[in-house]
Enzyme design. Structure first.
Site, mmCIF file in Angstrom:
data_model
loop_
_atom_site.group_PDB
_atom_site.id
_atom_site.type_symbol
_atom_site.label_atom_id
_atom_site.label_comp_id
_atom_site.label_asym_id
_atom_site.label_seq_id
_atom_site.Cartn_x
_atom_site.Cartn_y
_atom_site.Cartn_z
ATOM 1 N N HIS A 64 -1.182 -5.759 1.244
ATOM 2 C CA HIS A 64 -2.375 -6.588 1.185
ATOM 3 C C HIS A 64 -2.046 -8.194 0.139
ATOM 4 O O HIS A 64 -1.524 -7.827 -0.684
ATOM 5 C CB HIS A 64 -3.584 -6.015 0.521
ATOM 6 C CG HIS A 64 -4.416 -5.130 1.769
ATOM 7 N ND1 HIS A 64 -4.696 -4.027 1.579
ATOM 8 C CD2 HIS A 64 -5.294 -5.912 2.696
ATOM 9 C CE1 HIS A 64 -5.539 -3.581 2.594
ATOM 10 N NE2 HIS A 64 -5.796 -4.787 3.297
ATOM 11 N N CYS A 68 -7.528 -2.665 8.393
ATOM 12 C CA CYS A 68 -6.062 -2.530 7.758
ATOM 13 C C CYS A 68 -5.613 -1.336 7.687
ATOM 14 O O CYS A 68 -4.425 -0.899 8.002
ATOM 15 C CB CYS A 68 -6.290 -3.243 6.390
ATOM 16 S SG CYS A 68 -6.415 -5.259 6.333
ATOM 17 N N GLU A 75 0.666 -1.206 -0.101
ATOM 18 C CA GLU A 75 0.132 0.036 0.167
ATOM 19 C C GLU A 75 1.046 1.052 -0.130
ATOM 20 O O GLU A 75 1.758 1.435 0.561
ATOM 21 C CB GLU A 75 -0.982 0.021 1.249
ATOM 22 C CG GLU A 75 -1.782 -1.121 1.127
ATOM 23 C CD GLU A 75 -2.998 -1.052 0.090
ATOM 24 O OE1 GLU A 75 -3.339 0.201 -0.534
ATOM 25 O OE2 GLU A 75 -3.536 -1.919 -0.038
#
Length: 210
Positions: free
Chosen positions: A174, A148, A85
């Site tokens: 992820h 998350c 991310e």
């Protein structure tokens, strides 16, 4: 010059949303069992899927272990591959409850916090390393608005505010469903546990400091 020993703290999540397994923790647990200590120190912890508890537990471990890197891993069932991310946003909102039974209807994670915080991990290099192992991967620009994203935002915000720990590089990755998880979810992408382990191992390869 010899490589310095690095200290990695990695986190995965407990199963959630009626699942009996979470590939984020299962992969990290297996990876840690076969970890070569010559590569450095790797500590893996399992976190509850809780907006409040997950960041608190992680920060307690950061203060105790003082790692060089913090890599948080979570499941995103719709993803096609492994996706580091880029950014966490200051917002929590989801239709499903967390492990404490709390549903975030839409609110800031931190009332006076920045709107978004960027990862400090070398995520482009991580993606390249994963792809070299013939495993699908890409940079993601949305960590969602569930636990998350909250975990990623909180750890980056805490590091930013605590100058004593400002050398720590942190972020979130992820991973998709395991193949066994989609037996009753036709059409959804997945990877095998071994592929996820190999992909996460590849991300650690770019962390070696000279």
């Amino acid at each position: 010059m010899e490589k310095q020993t690095i200290n990695i703290l990695a986190t995965g999540f407990m199963p959630f949303n009626n699942e009996t397994i979470n590939p984020s923790y299962e992969a990290l647990k297996r990876l840690s069992q076969n970890w070569d200590p010559n590569k450095g120190k790797l500590t893996v912890i399992e976190l509850p899927v809780s907006y409040e508890k997950a960041p608190r537990i992680l920060i307690e471990h950061i203060q105790k272990l003082r790692p060089d890197y913090v890599i948080c891993v979570g499941q995103a069932g719709s993803r096609q591959g492994i996706t580091p991310e880029k950014i966490a946003v200051n917002w929590k909102e989801a239709t499903i409850k967390d492990s404490e039974g709390y549903t975030a209807a839409g609110e800031k994670i931190r009332a006076d916090g920045e709107d978004g915080l960027f990862t400090t991990l070398p995520i482009k290099e991580m993606v390249q390393k994963i792809k070299k192992r013939k495993i699908p991967a890409s940079v993601s620009y949305s960590a969602g608005t569930y636990v998350c994203n909250t975990l990623m935002y909180c750890v980056l915000d805490w590091i930013r505010q605590n100058k004593e720990f400002s050398n720590i590089q942190a972020g979130f990755i992820h991973v998709p469903y395991l193949t066994e998880q989609i037996l009753d979810k036709p059409g959804l992408p997945s990877l095998s546990l071994e592929q996820i382990i190999q992909g996460l191992e590849a991300t650690f390869e770019v962390l070696n400091r000279q």
